[in-house]
Design an enzyme around this catalytic site. Structure first.
Site, PDB file in Angstrom:
ATOM      1  N   ARG A 105       0.841  -1.214   0.000  1.00 48.88           N
ATOM      2  CA  ARG A 105       0.000   0.000   0.000  1.00 48.88           C
ATOM      3  C   ARG A 105       0.873   1.261   0.000  1.00 48.88           C
ATOM      4  NH1 ARG A 105      -0.504   4.783   2.558  1.00 48.88           N
ATOM      5  NH2 ARG A 105      -0.020   3.713   4.507  1.00 48.88           N
ATOM      6  N   CYS A 117       4.367   9.414  -0.241  1.00 50.25           N
ATOM      7  CA  CYS A 117       2.958   9.797  -0.327  1.00 50.25           C
ATOM      8  C   CYS A 117       2.850  10.918  -1.353  1.00 50.25           C
ATOM      9  CB  CYS A 117       2.455  10.263   1.037  1.00 50.25           C
ATOM     10  SG  CYS A 117       0.759  10.875   0.980  1.00 50.25           S
ATOM     11  N   ASN A 171       9.068   4.280   3.226  1.00 55.07           N
ATOM     12  CA  ASN A 171       9.153   3.842   4.618  1.00 55.07           C
ATOM     13  C   ASN A 171      10.515   3.214   4.843  1.00 55.07           C
ATOM     14  OD1 ASN A 171       6.131   3.328   3.707  1.00 55.07           O
ATOM     15  ND2 ASN A 171       6.169   3.756   5.898  1.00 55.07           N
TER      16      ASN A 171
HETATM   17  P1  HMG Z   1     -13.205  14.614  -1.713  1.00 51.76           P
HETATM   18  O1  HMG Z   1     -13.005  15.072  -3.126  1.00 51.76           O
HETATM   19  O2  HMG Z   1     -13.288  15.645  -0.666  1.00 51.76           O
HETATM   20  O3  HMG Z   1     -14.452  13.637  -1.557  1.00 51.76           O
HETATM   21  O4  HMG Z   1     -12.043  13.583  -1.374  1.00 51.76           O
HETATM   22  P2  HMG Z   1     -15.937  13.746  -1.994  1.00 51.76           P
HETATM   23  O5  HMG Z   1     -16.719  13.049  -0.944  1.00 51.76           O
HETATM   24  O6  HMG Z   1     -16.301  15.151  -2.366  1.00 51.76           O
HETATM   25  O7  HMG Z   1     -15.972  12.851  -3.314  1.00 51.76           O
HETATM   26  C1  HMG Z   1     -15.275  13.208  -4.513  1.00 51.76           C
HETATM   27  C2  HMG Z   1     -15.246  11.997  -5.427  1.00 51.76           C
HETATM   28  O8  HMG Z   1     -14.512  10.929  -4.825  1.00 51.76           O
HETATM   29  C3  HMG Z   1     -16.649  11.431  -5.718  1.00 51.76           C
HETATM   30  O9  HMG Z   1     -16.592  10.848  -7.012  1.00 51.76           O
HETATM   31  C4  HMG Z   1     -16.766  10.330  -4.699  1.00 51.76           C
HETATM   32  O10 HMG Z   1     -17.681   9.326  -5.070  1.00 51.76           O
HETATM   33  C5  HMG Z   1     -15.353   9.785  -4.680  1.00 51.76           C
HETATM   34  P3  HMG Z   1     -17.081  11.640  -8.328  1.00 51.76           P
HETATM   35  O11 HMG Z   1     -18.513  11.985  -8.052  1.00 51.76           O
HETATM   36  O12 HMG Z   1     -16.196  12.866  -8.446  1.00 51.76           O
HETATM   37  O13 HMG Z   1     -16.860  10.656  -9.444  1.00 51.76           O
HETATM   38  N1  HMG Z   1     -15.021   9.124  -3.409  1.00 51.76           N
HETATM   39  C6  HMG Z   1     -14.507   7.891  -3.328  1.00 51.76           C
HETATM   40  N2  HMG Z   1     -14.196   6.976  -4.270  1.00 51.76           N
HETATM   41  C7  HMG Z   1     -13.697   5.821  -3.838  1.00 51.76           C
HETATM   42  N3  HMG Z   1     -13.483   5.530  -2.537  1.00 51.76           N
HETATM   43  C8  HMG Z   1     -13.791   6.407  -1.588  1.00 51.76           C
HETATM   44  C9  HMG Z   1     -14.325   7.651  -1.970  1.00 51.76           C
HETATM   45  N4  HMG Z   1     -14.720   8.741  -1.283  1.00 51.76           N
HETATM   46  C10 HMG Z   1     -15.140   9.630  -2.184  1.00 51.76           C
HETATM   47  N5  HMG Z   1     -13.564   6.116  -0.312  1.00 51.76           N
HETATM   48  C11 HMG Z   1     -11.204  11.724  -0.141  1.00 51.76           C
HETATM   49  C12 HMG Z   1     -11.918  13.049  -0.087  1.00 51.76           C
HETATM   50  C13 HMG Z   1     -10.846  11.346   1.260  1.00 51.76           C
HETATM   51  C14 HMG Z   1     -12.127  10.672  -0.753  1.00 51.76           C
HETATM   52  C15 HMG Z   1      -9.943  11.852  -1.056  1.00 51.76           C
HETATM   53  O14 HMG Z   1      -9.224  13.001  -0.709  1.00 51.76           O
HETATM   54  C16 HMG Z   1      -9.059  10.644  -0.963  1.00 51.76           C
HETATM   55  O15 HMG Z   1      -9.419   9.569  -1.403  1.00 51.76           O
HETATM   56  N6  HMG Z   1      -7.882  10.797  -0.374  1.00 51.76           N
HETATM   57  C17 HMG Z   1      -7.001   9.657  -0.151  1.00 51.76           C
HETATM   58  C18 HMG Z   1      -5.615  10.120  -0.111  1.00 51.76           C
HETATM   59  C19 HMG Z   1      -4.699   8.963   0.169  1.00 51.76           C
HETATM   60  O16 HMG Z   1      -5.037   7.802   0.025  1.00 51.76           O
HETATM   61  N7  HMG Z   1      -3.475   9.322   0.547  1.00 51.76           N
HETATM   62  C20 HMG Z   1      -2.451   8.369   0.822  1.00 51.76           C
HETATM   63  C21 HMG Z   1      -2.666   7.613   2.065  1.00 51.76           C
HETATM   64  S1  HMG Z   1      -2.247   8.523   3.541  1.00 51.76           S
HETATM   65  C22 HMG Z   1      -0.558   8.231   3.748  1.00 51.76           C
HETATM   66  O17 HMG Z   1       0.083   7.738   2.869  1.00 51.76           O
HETATM   67  C23 HMG Z   1       0.056   8.480   5.089  1.00 51.76           C
HETATM   68  C24 HMG Z   1       0.271   7.212   5.893  1.00 51.76           C
HETATM   69  O18 HMG Z   1       1.119   6.308   5.199  1.00 51.76           O
HETATM   70  C25 HMG Z   1       0.909   7.523   7.228  1.00 51.76           C
HETATM   71  C26 HMG Z   1       2.156   8.379   7.106  1.00 51.76           C
HETATM   72  O19 HMG Z   1       3.070   8.054   6.368  1.00 51.76           O
HETATM   73  O20 HMG Z   1       2.173   9.362   7.824  1.00 51.76           O
HETATM   74  C27 HMG Z   1      -1.061   6.492   6.166  1.00 51.76           C
HETATM   75 MG    MG Z   2       3.343   6.373   5.191  1.00 51.73          MG
END
Ligand code: HMG
Ligand code: MG
Length: 301
Positions: A13, A238, A247
């Site tokens: 992931r 990220c 990582n």
């Molecule tokens: P948004 O644009 O504010 O959401 O995104 P929304 O509710 O307005 O929806 C926009 C569109 O996204 C819509 O589709 C929704 O249906 C769709 P459209 O009508 O435009 O076709 N949607 C989704 N689709 C699939 N699965 C879902 C989902 N939710 C909405 N769950 C949102 C907000 C959170 C969805 C977006 O910003 C997002 O997906 N962000 C994810 C970012 C991410 O995955 N980042 C990497 C992971 S975090 C990380 O790496 C850190 C970590 O490793 C720890 C560290 O290192 O510190 C964990």
């Molecule tokens: Mg991370």
């Protein structure tokens, strides 16, 4: 320190979410199977997030279904909201991870809402998960610095960690998302958060951008932390943390722990084979120091 340490492998992931080359579902499944064969039993395999935000994780439902037959393994998937929860549940997820940030700038960039709003989104997710018997892990990102806001106060990390713990997360993973921490800061942070979340329930999720991750982990181990998130080959980063690299490499962690007399149960040869296969697919050698050293030594033979 000769007791048990739990490694959470996040390569499939966190490792692959930032790769330019799209890794197919089949290749991700093969990677996870290879990691299991190497002895890693807790693996983060995907994310149910917006496909526009992270196209690399499209097909996480198929990945989860393909590996879910391993009874002794635990597979984690990221879930940012109820839509993600529905999809994760439909794919048979038994452990999910919600992810908050200690800093507002990263929260906005990563999940398009404030920290407080993100917690409100997680509440129904955690409540439904609890009702469904699904375990929930909590992440706090940017615990030692933020790419947007700069310095992050330990109290901000304590506050978000406590909220996640009080909501019902079984473990809180502290993410040094941009790998800027140093051992003294990591140690002080763990001490501070352990005032609200038991040390045994804290995971260290340290990216190695500035080459400090192993030193930070060692400081955390001295404090009593016993859960380490790492990625095979040191994969990752990220997309919303510009410049952040992967990582800490699982090979590096395993080498250090085994050298300290802590048994990991990981077969280094098999782990290296898994890393080399995925590295060949994405077209670049592993950044993990131990993987590089072992590969160089194998070439020299
Ligand atoms: P948004 O644009 O504010 O959401 O995104 P929304 O509710 O307005 O929806 C926009 C569109 O996204 C819509 O589709 C929704 O249906 C769709 P459209 O009508 O435009 O076709 N949607 C989704 N689709 C699939 N699965 C879902 C989902 N939710 C909405 N769950 C949102 C907000 C959170 C969805 C977006 O910003 C997002 O997906 N962000 C994810 C970012 C991410 O995955 N980042 C990497 C992971 S975090 C990380 O790496 C850190 C970590 O490793 C720890 C560290 O290192 O510190 C964990
Ligand atoms: Mg991370």
């Amino acid at each position: 320190m000769s007791d048990q340490v739990h490694i959470v492998e996040v390569g499939p992931r966190d490792g692959l979410q930032n790769e330019k080359t799209f890794v197919s579902v089949e290749a991700r499944v093969a990677f996870i199977e290879a990691l299991l064969a190497a002895g890693l039993d807790t693996i983060e395999v995907g994310a149910f997030v917006s496909p526009k935000a992270i196209p690399q994780m499209v097909g996480s439902d198929q990945v989860l279904r393909a590996v879910d037959h391993h009874p002794d393994a635990e597979f984690h998937v990221l879930v940012p909201n109820e839509k993600g929860y529905d999809a994760a549940r439909a794919a048979g997820a038994r452990v999910i991870a919600v992810f908050a940030s200690a800093s507002e700038g990263f929260s906005r960039a990563n999940i398009n809402c404030s920290v407080a709003e993100s917690i409100e989104r997680f509440k129904p997710v955690v409540a439904r998960a609890q009702a469904d018997g699904i375990k929930v892990r909590g992440y706090v990102s940017c615990v030692l610095g933020c790419p947007y806001d700069g310095e992050v106060k330990p109290q901000a990390v304590v506050d978000v960690s406590k909220v996640l713990w009080d909501l019902g997360c079984y473990e809180v993973s502290l993410g040094d998302t941009i790998g800027v921490g140093t051992p003294t800061k990591a140690r002080q942070l763990l001490r501070a958060v352990a005032g609200s979340v038991p040390m045994a329930k804290l995971a260290m999720h340290f990216h190695d951008t500035y080459g400090q991750a192993l030193a930070n982990l060692y400081a955390g181990l001295e404090e009593g932390a016993r859960v380490i998130d790492s990625a095979a080959g040191g994969l990752g980063g990220c997309p919303y943390a510009p410049g952040a690299t992967g990582n800490v490499g699982t090979e590096d962690v395993v080498y250090m722990l085994e050298g300290m007399g802590i048994v990991t149960g990981v077969d280094m040869d098999r782990l290296l084979a898994a890393t080399n296969t995925i590295s060949a697919l994405i077209g670049r050698p592993p950044v993990s120091r131990v993987a590089s050293a072992l590969n160089a030594s194998a070439r020299a033979k």
